[in-house]
Enzyme design. Structure first.
Site, short mmCIF file in Angstrom:
data_model
loop_
_atom_site.label_atom_id
_atom_site.label_comp_id
_atom_site.label_asym_id
_atom_site.label_seq_id
_atom_site.Cartn_x
_atom_site.Cartn_y
_atom_site.Cartn_z
CD GLU A 1 -29.73 -77.29 -36.06
OE1 GLU A 1 -28.93 -77.05 -36.98
OE2 GLU A 1 -30.97 -77.26 -36.21
CE LYS B 1 -37.61 -70.13 -39.82
NZ LYS B 1 -36.37 -70.85 -39.50
N1 PSU Z 1 -34.99 -74.66 -40.13
C1 PSU Z 1 -34.91 -73.60 -39.32
N2 PSU Z 1 -33.67 -73.14 -38.95
C2 PSU Z 1 -32.53 -73.75 -39.37
C3 PSU Z 1 -32.66 -74.91 -40.22
C4 PSU Z 1 -33.91 -75.32 -40.57
O1 PSU Z 1 -35.91 -73.06 -38.94
O2 PSU Z 1 -31.42 -73.31 -39.03
C5 PSU Z 1 -31.44 -75.66 -40.65
C6 PSU Z 1 -31.33 -76.98 -39.87
O3 PSU Z 1 -29.98 -77.23 -39.57
C7 PSU Z 1 -31.87 -77.99 -40.87
C8 PSU Z 1 -31.37 -77.41 -42.16
O4 PSU Z 1 -31.39 -79.29 -40.65
O5 PSU Z 1 -31.54 -76.01 -42.03
C9 PSU Z 1 -32.13 -77.93 -43.36
O6 PSU Z 1 -31.49 -77.51 -44.54
P1 PSU Z 1 -31.94 -78.14 -45.95
O7 PSU Z 1 -33.31 -77.58 -46.20
O8 PSU Z 1 -30.90 -77.65 -46.93
O9 PSU Z 1 -31.91 -79.62 -45.79
#
Ligand code: PSU
Ligand code: MN
Length: 302
Positions: free
Chosen positions: A25, A159
């Site tokens: 990603e 996380k």
């Molecule tokens: N968790 C991490 N690091 C990240 C992300 C999530 O530890 O960089 C990023 C990933 O790209 C994940 C996104 O798909 O955040 C999720 O965002 P949201 O909670 O807005 O869906």
């Protein structure tokens, strides 16, 4: 192949020769880590995958097309573009239609990987159900994507800024299996153990591959989470992360941060509040996942 998708020469050659490919990603590069560690890490992760006998395909949207595999210059451009859009499922067509530079989240990377015929994707952590999600409805689109798109996602769990128990419940409801490497419990990103059980412990890549093949052969579709805990030597102290997470969440609430901004806000605050030490853990776990992902891609191949 869809005309909106462009494979890099390296990825196109791998596909033509039938070699295993691992998707990566780009949100983690543009929004998840600071310059220049983001570029160094992206390069090192790609090299680790090559050294394990697979081909890396970092995914992003550039100039109106989905790019599967980036050149060194493109990787650098992305790493120096914190203003790149954060693209999830709903945002992909916007970035393509307007020609905006976009970094793909787990959800969007899964979509692009599937369009390119890639079965394995390596990331740091998946999104999940946010704390208070029962009221706010803030549930990452990553989880719905795992329910529908057939790609195996190797991660260090999710996380603890999230509600990990609700995240696992949501995945169960949607039929998304969580495999765990090296332990029974689901990993918690900065720390190896969330205290919550994953579905199936599978240490061996060949066994994971048989599971994934069986799921898809049954027509069940959808993704698989492969939880790979951060090595203990590189983990953060659990109490410290808990306290810092609580502080970051309180700040987000006080500042009214919502929607797609909340995850990047929390990640940036945790980084700052740990004086950058969380970054070392973050880098270590992504590299560790790269090895597991490359082995899985090879096993799925052979
Ligand atoms: N968790 C991490 N690091 C990240 C992300 C999530 O530890 O960089 C990023 C990933 O790209 C994940 C996104 O798909 O955040 C999720 O965002 P949201 O909670 O807005 O869906
Ligand atoms: Mn959200």
């Amino acid at each position: 192949m869809n005309e909106l998708i462009q494979l890099s020469p390296e990825v196109a050659a791998a596909r033509a020769e039938g070699r295993p490919v691992v998707a990566l990603e780009s949100t983690i590069i543009a929004h998840g880590m600071p310059w220049p560690q983001n570029l160094d890490t992206a390069r090192e992760v790609e090299d680790l995958i090559r050294a394990e006998g697979a081909v890396p395909a970092t995914i992003a949207v550039m100039a109106g097309r989905i790019r599967v595999g980036l050149t060194a210059a493109e990787l650098q451009q992305l790493a120096q573009s914190p203003d790149a859009m954060k693209l999830s499922r709903r945002d992909l067509p916007y970035a393509i239609a307007t020609g905006r530079l976009g970094a793909t989240t787990v959800a969007a990377t899964m979509i692009c990987a599937q369009l390119a015929g890639i079965e394995v994707f390596v990331t740091g952590g998946i999104g999940g159900v946010h704390r208070g999600g029962a009221d706010s409805f803030d549930i990452s689109a990553d989880l719905q994507e795992l329910a529908r798109t057939p790609v195996a996602v190797v991660c260090a769990g999710a996380k603890s800024i999230l509600d990990l128990a609700l995240t696992l419940e949501y995945l169960e409801t949607h039929g998304v299996p969580v495999l765990s490497i090296g332990q029974h419990n689901f990993a918690a990103f900065f720390t190896p153990d969330s205290g919550l059980r994953a579905d199936f412990r599978m240490d061996d890549a060949a066994e994971q591959a048989r599971f994934i093949r069986a799921k898809w052969a049954l027509g069940l579709g959808g993704g698989v989470v492969v939880s790979n805990p951060v090595p203990a030597a590189q983990a953060m102290p659990r109490e410290e992360i808990a306290a810092i997470t609580a502080q970051a969440l309180a700040e987000a609430e006080a500042q009214g941060i919502q929607g797609k901004a909340i995850t990047p806000f929390l990640l940036a605050r945790i980084k700052a509040l740990t004086g950058g030490r969380s970054l070392a853990t973050n880098i270590a776990l992504v590299k560790h996942n790269a090895l597991a992902g490359a082995r899985l891609a090879r096993a799925l191949h052979g």
